[in-house]
Design an enzyme around this catalytic site. Sequence first.
Site, PDB file in Angstrom:
ATOM      1  N   CYS A 107       0.850  -1.196   0.000  1.00  0.00           N
ATOM      2  CA  CYS A 107       0.000   0.000   0.000  1.00  0.00           C
ATOM      3  C   CYS A 107       0.884   1.244   0.000  1.00  0.00           C
ATOM      4  O   CYS A 107       1.982   1.242   0.555  1.00  0.00           O
ATOM      5  CB  CYS A 107      -0.895   0.003   1.240  1.00  0.00           C
ATOM      6  SG  CYS A 107      -2.229  -1.194   1.122  1.00  0.00           S
TER       7      CYS A 107
ATOM      8  N   CYS B  49      -3.555   0.132  -3.286  1.00  0.00           N
ATOM      9  CA  CYS B  49      -4.210   0.464  -2.016  1.00  0.00           C
ATOM     10  C   CYS B  49      -3.483   1.612  -1.326  1.00  0.00           C
ATOM     11  O   CYS B  49      -2.337   1.912  -1.650  1.00  0.00           O
ATOM     12  CB  CYS B  49      -4.283  -0.759  -1.115  1.00  0.00           C
ATOM     13  SG  CYS B  49      -2.705  -1.570  -0.856  1.00  0.00           S
TER      14      CYS B  49
HETATM   15  C1  LIG Z   1      -0.045   5.293   3.654  1.00  0.00           C
HETATM   16  O1  LIG Z   1       0.013   6.711   3.721  1.00  0.00           O
HETATM   17  C2  LIG Z   1      -0.915   7.255   4.657  1.00  0.00           C
HETATM   18  C3  LIG Z   1      -0.893   8.763   4.513  1.00  0.00           C
HETATM   19  O2  LIG Z   1       0.403   9.234   4.369  1.00  0.00           O
HETATM   20  C4  LIG Z   1      -0.590   6.779   6.071  1.00  0.00           C
HETATM   21  O3  LIG Z   1      -1.508   7.288   6.987  1.00  0.00           O
HETATM   22  C5  LIG Z   1      -0.603   5.257   6.083  1.00  0.00           C
HETATM   23  O4  LIG Z   1      -0.177   4.785   7.340  1.00  0.00           O
HETATM   24  C6  LIG Z   1       0.303   4.694   5.001  1.00  0.00           C
HETATM   25  N1  LIG Z   1       0.147   3.259   4.927  1.00  0.00           N
HETATM   26  C7  LIG Z   1       1.195   2.432   4.912  1.00  0.00           C
HETATM   27  C8  LIG Z   1       0.885   0.981   4.850  1.00  0.00           C
HETATM   28  O5  LIG Z   1       2.342   2.826   4.958  1.00  0.00           O
END
Ligand SMILES: *[C@@H]1O[C@H](CO)[C@@H](O)[C@H](O)[C@H]1NC(C)=O
Length: 305
Positions: free
Chosen positions: A124, A206
């Site tokens: 993601c 994602c």
């Molecule tokens: C993806 O990015 C969002 C916003 O920057 C953050 O809140 C989220 O934890 C991130 N997800 C991953 C799996 O790193």
Amino acid sequence: MANHRCGSVSEEEPCCDISKKTKICLCVFFGLLVAVIIAVPVGILMWRHPLQEWKGKGTTAHFYEILLGRCYTYTQIVRPELGHKDCQKIGKAFTTAFLSKDPCSSTEQDYQPLLELTAQTVPCNKTLFWSKSSQLAHDYTRVQGDLFTLEDTLLGYMADGLKWCGDPRSSEMNYQSCPDWREDCSNNSFSVFWNAVSKRFAEDACGVVHVVLNGSISNTFDERSTFGRVEVFNLRPEKVHQLQAWVMHDVGGVHSDSCSSSSVNNLKRILKERSIAFSCQNNYGPIRLLQCVKNPEPSSCRFYV
Ligand SMILES: *[C@@H]1O[C@H](CO)[C@@H](O)[C@H](O)[C@H]1NC(C)=O
Ligand SMILES: *[C@@H]1O[C@H](CO)[C@@H](O)[C@H](O)[C@H]1NC(C)=O
Ligand SMILES: *[C@@H]1O[C@H](CO)[C@@H](O)[C@H](O)[C@H]1NC(C)=O
């Protein structure tokens, strides 16, 4: 008796005349034989395999060897963390999808076994789309190794820049010509493949996803591009929280479009209808830096060099 023998003095001339004639006859006979031996199979081949002629370029030479080589390179060297993939089986599934078939009635189902063999999880927040900015987007994922464009996934990596098609009357690839998307048919084996893998790439995305757009052309967001036609509509709103666009202008070039332009607003509208948040940034710093590394002269790079 001696009179009838070849080689006897009195009969020398007529005797050797005959043997000359025989030689000529044999020559003509063997000549014809060879001609028949060559001509018949060639004739049969041409009659059995009249490969259709298309407007587009033919299959890339050494297509199969390139596919296999790239599969091994990717799984052994580029992304060994992907784990074991059976490259022989993948190569076979690829060619089975289009060989001996009409290259103008290709379907996504043809490529389904190939897609299953090359399943790959992109983490993601790590998906990067691009539209009319191929070079720059790939320059960026080269240095930002945890980001993936489609061409940084196994199947995209294998097929990148190649051309291929088969023919229903032959089990061979057509190296002479392949259907052109515009002039011959839209559902050709090549375009259908890219639509299918782009669709899967978008469905799998994602978190926060990114797109590099080209701000130096008038249709920065083009609804006819693969991104505008396929990828935007196959993002899953339940998984994709936001699409972040980076509109990049050519260094020292014209700024025909930016985040506030009507084509980018069109993208924003489509995403809103699909309940996906949108954000946009002009000349995103890290990518701008890469552009300036390649082209440090113009004043727009003065902050970096
Ligand atoms: C993806 O990015 C969002 C916003 O920057 C953050 O809140 C989220 O934890 C991130 N997800 C991953 C799996 O790193
Ligand atoms: C934008 O498109 C033009 C024309 O295809 C190309 O020359 C240029 O490199 C592209 N710019 C970016 C930032 O990708
Ligand atoms: C191409 O394939 C799609 C999907 O299978 C189909 O809906 C469409 O009608 C086809 N187009 C042509 C020109 O055959």
